[in-house]
Design a protein around this motif. Structure first.
Motif, PDB file in Angstrom:
ATOM      1  N   SER A  22       0.824  -0.723   0.037  1.00  0.00           N
ATOM      2  CA  SER A  22      -0.152   0.605  -0.041  1.00  0.00           C
ATOM      3  C   SER A  22       1.217   1.055  -0.399  1.00  0.00           C
ATOM      4  O   SER A  22       1.870   0.964  -0.118  1.00  0.00           O
ATOM      5  CB  SER A  22      -0.321   0.233   1.219  1.00  0.00           C
ATOM      6  N   GLU A  23       0.055   2.601  -0.177  1.00  0.00           N
ATOM      7  CA  GLU A  23       0.959   3.242  -0.310  1.00  0.00           C
ATOM      8  C   GLU A  23       1.675   3.562   0.899  1.00  0.00           C
ATOM      9  O   GLU A  23       2.637   4.416   1.187  1.00  0.00           O
ATOM     10  CB  GLU A  23       0.408   4.919  -0.280  1.00  0.00           C
ATOM     11  N   SER A  24       1.674   3.811   2.375  1.00  0.00           N
ATOM     12  CA  SER A  24       1.864   4.359   3.178  1.00  0.00           C
ATOM     13  C   SER A  24       3.158   2.544   3.836  1.00  0.00           C
ATOM     14  O   SER A  24       2.709   0.905   3.409  1.00  0.00           O
ATOM     15  CB  SER A  24       1.322   3.901   5.129  1.00  0.00           C
ATOM     16  N   THR A  25       4.270   2.899   4.300  1.00  0.00           N
ATOM     17  CA  THR A  25       5.433   1.489   4.889  1.00  0.00           C
ATOM     18  C   THR A  25       5.096   1.704   6.042  1.00  0.00           C
ATOM     19  O   THR A  25       6.114   0.978   6.782  1.00  0.00           O
ATOM     20  CB  THR A  25       6.507   1.893   4.414  1.00  0.00           C
ATOM     21  N   ASN A  26       4.634   2.417   7.065  1.00  0.00           N
ATOM     22  CA  ASN A  26       4.225   2.347   8.427  1.00  0.00           C
ATOM     23  C   ASN A  26       3.493   1.073   8.590  1.00  0.00           C
ATOM     24  O   ASN A  26       2.505   1.182   8.908  1.00  0.00           O
ATOM     25  CB  ASN A  26       3.840   3.245   8.876  1.00  0.00           C
ATOM     26  N   ILE A  27       3.981  -0.216   9.205  1.00  0.00           N
ATOM     27  CA  ILE A  27       3.326  -1.353  10.069  1.00  0.00           C
ATOM     28  C   ILE A  27       2.058  -1.329  10.923  1.00  0.00           C
ATOM     29  O   ILE A  27       1.113  -1.881  11.026  1.00  0.00           O
ATOM     30  CB  ILE A  27       4.979  -1.765   9.969  1.00  0.00           C
ATOM     31  N   ASP A  28       2.496   0.148  11.420  1.00  0.00           N
ATOM     32  CA  ASP A  28       1.758   0.373  12.909  1.00  0.00           C
ATOM     33  C   ASP A  28       0.208   0.407  12.298  1.00  0.00           C
ATOM     34  O   ASP A  28      -1.008   0.482  12.960  1.00  0.00           O
ATOM     35  CB  ASP A  28       2.554   2.248  13.437  1.00  0.00           C
ATOM     36  N   GLU A  29       0.297   1.631  10.780  1.00  0.00           N
ATOM     37  CA  GLU A  29      -0.829   1.587  10.692  1.00  0.00           C
ATOM     38  C   GLU A  29      -1.905   0.916  10.166  1.00  0.00           C
ATOM     39  O   GLU A  29      -2.868   0.815   9.668  1.00  0.00           O
ATOM     40  CB  GLU A  29      -1.018   2.508   9.412  1.00  0.00           C
ATOM     41  N   TYR A  30      -1.205  -0.517   9.883  1.00  0.00           N
ATOM     42  CA  TYR A  30      -1.560  -1.610   9.886  1.00  0.00           C
ATOM     43  C   TYR A  30      -1.825  -2.690  11.154  1.00  0.00           C
ATOM     44  O   TYR A  30      -2.395  -3.423  10.887  1.00  0.00           O
ATOM     45  CB  TYR A  30      -0.806  -2.793   8.714  1.00  0.00           C
ATOM     46  N   ALA A  31      -2.395  -1.794  12.010  1.00  0.00           N
ATOM     47  CA  ALA A  31      -1.861  -2.542  13.336  1.00  0.00           C
ATOM     48  C   ALA A  31      -3.567  -3.442  13.186  1.00  0.00           C
ATOM     49  O   ALA A  31      -3.818  -4.435  13.966  1.00  0.00           O
ATOM     50  CB  ALA A  31      -2.500  -1.778  14.598  1.00  0.00           C
ATOM     51  N   GLU A  32      -4.099  -3.593  12.881  1.00  0.00           N
ATOM     52  CA  GLU A  32      -5.684  -4.526  12.355  1.00  0.00           C
ATOM     53  C   GLU A  32      -5.694  -5.183  11.569  1.00  0.00           C
ATOM     54  O   GLU A  32      -6.242  -6.640  11.251  1.00  0.00           O
ATOM     55  CB  GLU A  32      -6.763  -3.265  11.667  1.00  0.00           C
ATOM     56  N   GLU A  33      -4.318  -5.227  10.432  1.00  0.00           N
ATOM     57  CA  GLU A  33      -4.135  -6.321   9.392  1.00  0.00           C
ATOM     58  C   GLU A  33      -2.413  -7.240   9.767  1.00  0.00           C
ATOM     59  O   GLU A  33      -1.939  -6.413  10.838  1.00  0.00           O
ATOM     60  CB  GLU A  33      -4.099  -5.847   8.041  1.00  0.00           C
ATOM     61  N   PRO A  34      -3.261  -8.590  10.309  1.00  0.00           N
ATOM     62  CA  PRO A  34      -2.066  -8.940  10.588  1.00  0.00           C
ATOM     63  C   PRO A  34      -0.685  -9.062   9.905  1.00  0.00           C
ATOM     64  O   PRO A  34      -0.526  -8.798   8.485  1.00  0.00           O
ATOM     65  CB  PRO A  34      -2.615 -10.883   9.680  1.00  0.00           C
ATOM     66  N   ILE A  35       0.557  -8.703  10.282  1.00  0.00           N
ATOM     67  CA  ILE A  35       1.147  -8.865  10.810  1.00  0.00           C
ATOM     68  C   ILE A  35       2.213  -9.706   9.907  1.00  0.00           C
ATOM     69  O   ILE A  35       2.506 -10.793  10.121  1.00  0.00           O
ATOM     70  CB  ILE A  35       2.569  -8.145  11.466  1.00  0.00           C
ATOM     71  N   ASN A  69       4.701 -14.611  14.751  1.00  0.00           N
ATOM     72  CA  ASN A  69       3.588 -15.073  15.464  1.00  0.00           C
ATOM     73  C   ASN A  69       2.286 -14.123  15.655  1.00  0.00           C
ATOM     74  O   ASN A  69       2.640 -13.356  16.330  1.00  0.00           O
ATOM     75  CB  ASN A  69       3.523 -16.455  16.664  1.00  0.00           C
ATOM     76  N   GLY A  70       1.399 -13.627  14.690  1.00  0.00           N
ATOM     77  CA  GLY A  70       0.740 -12.769  15.031  1.00  0.00           C
ATOM     78  C   GLY A  70      -0.473 -11.994  16.613  1.00  0.00           C
ATOM     79  O   GLY A  70      -0.829 -11.740  16.875  1.00  0.00           O
ATOM     80  N   GLU A  71      -1.213 -14.121  16.771  1.00  0.00           N
ATOM     81  CA  GLU A  71      -1.738 -14.122  17.978  1.00  0.00           C
ATOM     82  C   GLU A  71      -0.806 -14.163  19.094  1.00  0.00           C
ATOM     83  O   GLU A  71      -1.898 -13.852  19.757  1.00  0.00           O
ATOM     84  CB  GLU A  71      -2.166 -15.633  17.525  1.00  0.00           C
ATOM     85  N   MET A  72       0.837 -14.019  19.020  1.00  0.00           N
ATOM     86  CA  MET A  72       1.015 -14.121  20.559  1.00  0.00           C
ATOM     87  C   MET A  72       1.960 -12.698  19.983  1.00  0.00           C
ATOM     88  O   MET A  72       2.448 -12.259  21.423  1.00  0.00           O
ATOM     89  CB  MET A  72       2.372 -15.207  20.394  1.00  0.00           C
ATOM     90  N   ASN A  73       2.084 -12.072  19.524  1.00  0.00           N
ATOM     91  CA  ASN A  73       2.590 -10.519  19.506  1.00  0.00           C
ATOM     92  C   ASN A  73       3.764 -10.922  19.507  1.00  0.00           C
ATOM     93  O   ASN A  73       4.847 -10.323  19.986  1.00  0.00           O
ATOM     94  CB  ASN A  73       1.368  -9.706  20.158  1.00  0.00           C
ATOM     95  N   TYR A  74       4.382 -12.062  18.225  1.00  0.00           N
ATOM     96  CA  TYR A  74       5.681 -12.400  19.051  1.00  0.00           C
ATOM     97  C   TYR A  74       7.029 -12.597  17.617  1.00  0.00           C
ATOM     98  O   TYR A  74       5.578 -13.221  16.269  1.00  0.00           O
ATOM     99  CB  TYR A  74       5.763 -13.379  19.647  1.00  0.00           C
ATOM    100  N   VAL A  75       8.217 -11.780  17.767  1.00  0.00           N
ATOM    101  CA  VAL A  75       8.483 -11.941  16.352  1.00  0.00           C
ATOM    102  C   VAL A  75      10.182 -12.336  16.405  1.00  0.00           C
ATOM    103  O   VAL A  75      10.642 -11.584  17.452  1.00  0.00           O
ATOM    104  CB  VAL A  75       8.775 -10.017  15.406  1.00  0.00           C
ATOM    105  N   ARG A  76      10.204 -13.583  15.777  1.00  0.00           N
ATOM    106  CA  ARG A  76      11.808 -13.986  16.219  1.00  0.00           C
ATOM    107  C   ARG A  76      12.782 -14.005  14.933  1.00  0.00           C
ATOM    108  O   ARG A  76      11.842 -14.177  14.001  1.00  0.00           O
ATOM    109  CB  ARG A  76      12.075 -14.564  16.466  1.00  0.00           C
ATOM    110  N   ILE A  77      13.309 -12.942  14.538  1.00  0.00           N
ATOM    111  CA  ILE A  77      14.943 -13.396  13.454  1.00  0.00           C
ATOM    112  C   ILE A  77      15.968 -13.449  13.836  1.00  0.00           C
ATOM    113  O   ILE A  77      16.452 -13.006  15.404  1.00  0.00           O
ATOM    114  CB  ILE A  77      14.423 -11.437  13.095  1.00  0.00           C
ATOM    115  N   THR A  78      16.597 -15.018  12.915  1.00  0.00           N
ATOM    116  CA  THR A  78      17.450 -15.270  13.437  1.00  0.00           C
ATOM    117  C   THR A  78      18.278 -15.414  12.255  1.00  0.00           C
ATOM    118  O   THR A  78      18.176 -14.948  11.864  1.00  0.00           O
ATOM    119  CB  THR A  78      17.138 -16.353  13.231  1.00  0.00           C
ATOM    120  N   PHE A  79      19.903 -14.189  12.871  1.00  0.00           N
ATOM    121  CA  PHE A  79      20.766 -13.909  11.701  1.00  0.00           C
ATOM    122  C   PHE A  79      21.948 -14.562  12.316  1.00  0.00           C
ATOM    123  O   PHE A  79      22.354 -15.104  13.076  1.00  0.00           O
ATOM    124  CB  PHE A  79      20.909 -11.980  11.727  1.00  0.00           C
TER     125      PHE A  79
END
Length: 157
Positions: A22-35, A69-79
């Motif tokens: 979408s035009e915006s790149t701010n993830i926070d604006e998509y708070a209702e949409e799953p990340i 994990n959108g249900e658990m509001n969790y993000v993990r990055i393994t680098f």
């Protein structure tokens, strides 16, 4: 940036095609949409602290190394650093954490980790990257804050 390169000849990898947004790149604006994993994969544009390449080009971060994990509001990055003794691993992890802290809704728990067996001091680095007080202290250090800002500067499109 260090004067002597730790990995003077890194292997470069191709960039993955970007998905239209979408035009915006701010993830926070998509708070209702799953990340999703693809949105988080935008951390790939972070510049490596030692080289003029992105973390994606150096294969430090890949789409497959991201868990959401959108249900658990969790993000993990393994680098995966480019060399086992990379002294920039903590800076890279700090950059990943800051990028996510700035772009994700505050309800998300962020977990940044080194890939198992990818670094000589893996446990110590993981502990630093996931300790709120250590992260806050690091970001109060002007030199570290400047290095993070340089890595996060929008130089890759």
């Amino acid at each position: 940036m260090p004067k002597e390169l730790i990995n003077a000849n890194p292997v470069l990898h191709g960039k993955k095609e970007r998905r239209a947004r979408s035009e915006s790149t701010n993830i926070d604006e998509y708070a209702e949409e799953p990340i999703d994993q693809q949105e988080i994969f935008d951390v790939r544009d972070i510049k490596d602290p030692e080289h003029p390449y992105s973390l994606e080009e150096l294969n430090v971060v890949s789409e497959g190394s991201i868990e959401v994990n959108g249900e658990m509001n969790y993000v993990r990055i393994t680098f995966t650093p480019t060399v086992e003794h990379c002294s920039m691993a903590t800076i890279i992890g700090l950059c990943l954490r800051v990028k996510l802290m700035r772009s994700l809704p505050s309800r998300y728990k962020i977990d940044i980790r080194l890939a198992p067996g990818s670094h000589a001091t893996e446990d110590a680095v993981n502990k630093q990257l996931n300790d709120k007080e250590r992260v806050a202290a690091a970001l109060e250090n002007p030199n570290l804050a400047e290095m993070v800002a340089e890595c996060l500067a929008p130089t890759f499109a």
